[in-house]
Design a protein around this motif. Structure first.
Motif, PDB file in Angstrom:
ATOM      1  N   ALA A 171       0.709  -1.378  -0.018  1.00  0.00           N
ATOM      2  CA  ALA A 171      -0.554   0.142  -0.142  1.00  0.00           C
ATOM      3  C   ALA A 171       1.136   1.403  -0.219  1.00  0.00           C
ATOM      4  CB  ALA A 171      -0.689   0.052   1.240  1.00  0.00           C
ATOM      5  N   ARG A 172       2.089   1.257   0.899  1.00  0.00           N
ATOM      6  CA  ARG A 172       2.950   1.849   0.389  1.00  0.00           C
ATOM      7  C   ARG A 172       3.478   3.065  -0.540  1.00  0.00           C
ATOM      8  NH1 ARG A 172       7.091   1.796   4.952  1.00  0.00           N
ATOM      9  NH2 ARG A 172       9.221   1.822   3.028  1.00  0.00           N
ATOM     10  N   PHE A 173       4.230   1.351  -1.080  1.00  0.00           N
ATOM     11  CA  PHE A 173       5.079   1.619  -2.265  1.00  0.00           C
ATOM     12  C   PHE A 173       4.033   1.822  -3.708  1.00  0.00           C
ATOM     13  CE2 PHE A 173       8.847  -1.408  -0.750  1.00  0.00           C
ATOM     14  CZ  PHE A 173       9.074  -0.102  -0.126  1.00  0.00           C
ATOM     15  N   LYS A 174       2.955   1.818  -3.820  1.00  0.00           N
ATOM     16  CA  LYS A 174       2.488   1.539  -5.043  1.00  0.00           C
ATOM     17  C   LYS A 174       1.980   3.389  -5.161  1.00  0.00           C
ATOM     18  CE  LYS A 174      -2.381   0.827  -3.904  1.00  0.00           C
ATOM     19  NZ  LYS A 174      -3.721  -0.555  -4.160  1.00  0.00           N
ATOM     20  N   GLN A 175       1.506   3.958  -3.883  1.00  0.00           N
ATOM     21  CA  GLN A 175       1.255   5.531  -3.994  1.00  0.00           C
ATOM     22  C   GLN A 175       2.661   6.260  -3.598  1.00  0.00           C
ATOM     23  OE1 GLN A 175      -1.459   6.630  -3.188  1.00  0.00           O
ATOM     24  NE2 GLN A 175      -2.230   4.460  -3.596  1.00  0.00           N
ATOM     25  N   ASP A 176       3.661   5.968  -3.796  1.00  0.00           N
ATOM     26  CA  ASP A 176       4.917   6.054  -3.885  1.00  0.00           C
ATOM     27  C   ASP A 176       5.775   6.155  -5.330  1.00  0.00           C
ATOM     28  OD1 ASP A 176       7.236   7.031  -3.488  1.00  0.00           O
ATOM     29  OD2 ASP A 176       8.187   5.983  -1.926  1.00  0.00           O
ATOM     30  N   MET A 177       5.742   7.865  -6.052  1.00  0.00           N
ATOM     31  CA  MET A 177       6.121   8.185  -6.921  1.00  0.00           C
ATOM     32  C   MET A 177       7.204   7.688  -7.266  1.00  0.00           C
ATOM     33  SD  MET A 177       4.411   7.712  -9.446  1.00  0.00           S
ATOM     34  CE  MET A 177       4.563   7.783 -11.013  1.00  0.00           C
ATOM     35  N   ALA A 178       8.302   8.310  -6.241  1.00  0.00           N
ATOM     36  CA  ALA A 178       9.762   7.952  -6.584  1.00  0.00           C
ATOM     37  C   ALA A 178       9.891   6.558  -6.250  1.00  0.00           C
ATOM     38  CB  ALA A 178      10.411   8.518  -5.091  1.00  0.00           C
ATOM     39  N   PHE A 179       9.902   5.597  -5.552  1.00  0.00           N
ATOM     40  CA  PHE A 179       9.934   4.636  -5.750  1.00  0.00           C
ATOM     41  C   PHE A 179       9.978   3.912  -7.212  1.00  0.00           C
ATOM     42  CE2 PHE A 179       7.623  -0.181  -5.582  1.00  0.00           C
ATOM     43  CZ  PHE A 179       9.037  -0.202  -5.046  1.00  0.00           C
ATOM     44  N   VAL A 180       8.685   4.248  -8.168  1.00  0.00           N
ATOM     45  CA  VAL A 180       8.090   3.369  -9.015  1.00  0.00           C
ATOM     46  C   VAL A 180       8.479   4.021 -10.223  1.00  0.00           C
ATOM     47  CG1 VAL A 180       6.317   3.031 -10.605  1.00  0.00           C
ATOM     48  CG2 VAL A 180       5.519   3.185  -8.141  1.00  0.00           C
ATOM     49  N   GLU A 181       8.994   5.008 -10.559  1.00  0.00           N
ATOM     50  CA  GLU A 181      10.220   5.875 -11.448  1.00  0.00           C
ATOM     51  C   GLU A 181      11.154   4.971 -11.051  1.00  0.00           C
ATOM     52  OE1 GLU A 181      10.502   9.977 -10.686  1.00  0.00           O
ATOM     53  OE2 GLU A 181       8.023  10.243 -11.324  1.00  0.00           O
ATOM     54  N   TYR A 182      12.216   4.751  -9.903  1.00  0.00           N
ATOM     55  CA  TYR A 182      13.244   4.693  -9.621  1.00  0.00           C
ATOM     56  C   TYR A 182      13.299   2.605 -10.130  1.00  0.00           C
ATOM     57  CZ  TYR A 182      17.092   2.102  -6.857  1.00  0.00           C
ATOM     58  OH  TYR A 182      18.376   1.624  -6.590  1.00  0.00           O
ATOM     59  N   TYR A 183      12.596   2.129  -9.907  1.00  0.00           N
ATOM     60  CA  TYR A 183      12.408   0.814 -10.477  1.00  0.00           C
ATOM     61  C   TYR A 183      11.506   0.834 -11.911  1.00  0.00           C
ATOM     62  CZ  TYR A 183      13.183  -1.690  -6.528  1.00  0.00           C
ATOM     63  OH  TYR A 183      13.665  -1.628  -5.254  1.00  0.00           O
ATOM     64  N   SER A 184      11.185   1.657 -12.737  1.00  0.00           N
ATOM     65  CA  SER A 184       9.804   1.952 -13.830  1.00  0.00           C
ATOM     66  C   SER A 184      11.675   2.123 -14.743  1.00  0.00           C
ATOM     67  CB  SER A 184       9.378   2.755 -14.371  1.00  0.00           C
ATOM     68  OG  SER A 184       8.441   2.376 -13.313  1.00  0.00           O
ATOM     69  N   GLN A 219       1.850   2.178 -11.902  1.00  0.00           N
ATOM     70  CA  GLN A 219       2.618   1.810 -10.013  1.00  0.00           C
ATOM     71  C   GLN A 219       1.797   0.885  -9.777  1.00  0.00           C
ATOM     72  OE1 GLN A 219       1.032   6.708  -9.475  1.00  0.00           O
ATOM     73  NE2 GLN A 219       1.746   5.294  -7.807  1.00  0.00           N
ATOM     74  N   GLU A 220       0.765   0.199  -9.343  1.00  0.00           N
ATOM     75  CA  GLU A 220       0.232  -1.113  -9.055  1.00  0.00           C
ATOM     76  C   GLU A 220       1.609  -2.026  -9.070  1.00  0.00           C
ATOM     77  OE1 GLU A 220      -3.635  -3.293  -7.503  1.00  0.00           O
ATOM     78  OE2 GLU A 220      -4.018  -1.871  -8.643  1.00  0.00           O
ATOM     79  N   TRP A 221       1.309  -2.829 -10.432  1.00  0.00           N
ATOM     80  CA  TRP A 221       2.150  -3.737 -11.113  1.00  0.00           C
ATOM     81  C   TRP A 221       3.513  -3.228 -11.146  1.00  0.00           C
ATOM     82  CZ3 TRP A 221       5.902  -4.721 -13.272  1.00  0.00           C
ATOM     83  CH2 TRP A 221       5.988  -6.369 -14.244  1.00  0.00           C
ATOM     84  N   VAL A 222       3.754  -2.427 -10.493  1.00  0.00           N
ATOM     85  CA  VAL A 222       5.637  -2.372 -10.388  1.00  0.00           C
ATOM     86  C   VAL A 222       5.418  -2.450  -9.321  1.00  0.00           C
ATOM     87  CG1 VAL A 222       7.133  -0.559 -10.325  1.00  0.00           C
ATOM     88  CG2 VAL A 222       6.168  -0.352 -12.233  1.00  0.00           C
TER      89      VAL A 222
END
Length: 97
Positions: A34-47, A58-61
């Motif tokens: 729940a925390r990570f799927k809302q964290d855009m920096a996290f999603v951008e880092y992994y993407s 974001q949910e998929w990542v």
């Protein structure tokens, strides 16, 4: 809280470790998700660094990365149970998790 994305990605993995599905339902994992799927920096880092995550939601990542981390933890648990601990550490991209 349901996490259908976890189950969808897990079903696509051909060799998911035993216990992975149970871990996905643990409250601490659901909170992390729940925390990570809302964290855009996290999603951008992994993407940026995970080709499989590029262009995904974001949910998929968040689901994909957390499942990778859970898989690492299960491998570590197996190594410890078999008294074969060889100093495993998570891949650099998973250290953020």
């Amino acid at each position: 809280m349901s996490q259908p994305m976890f189950q969808t990605i897990l079903a696509e993995r051909t060799e998911a470790p035993t216990g992975m599905s149970d871990m996905c339902n643990h409250q601490s994992v659901l909170s992390l998700f729940a925390r990570f799927k809302q964290d855009m920096a996290f999603v951008e880092y992994y993407s940026k660094d995970y080709p499989l995550c590029q262009g995904k939601s974001q949910e998929w990542v968040a689901s994909f990365v957390i499942l990778d981390y859970l898989e690492f933890l299960l491998l570590l648990k197996k190594e410890l149970a078999e008294d074969r601990y060889i100093g495993l550490s998570p891949p650099l991209l998973l250290e953020v998790v």
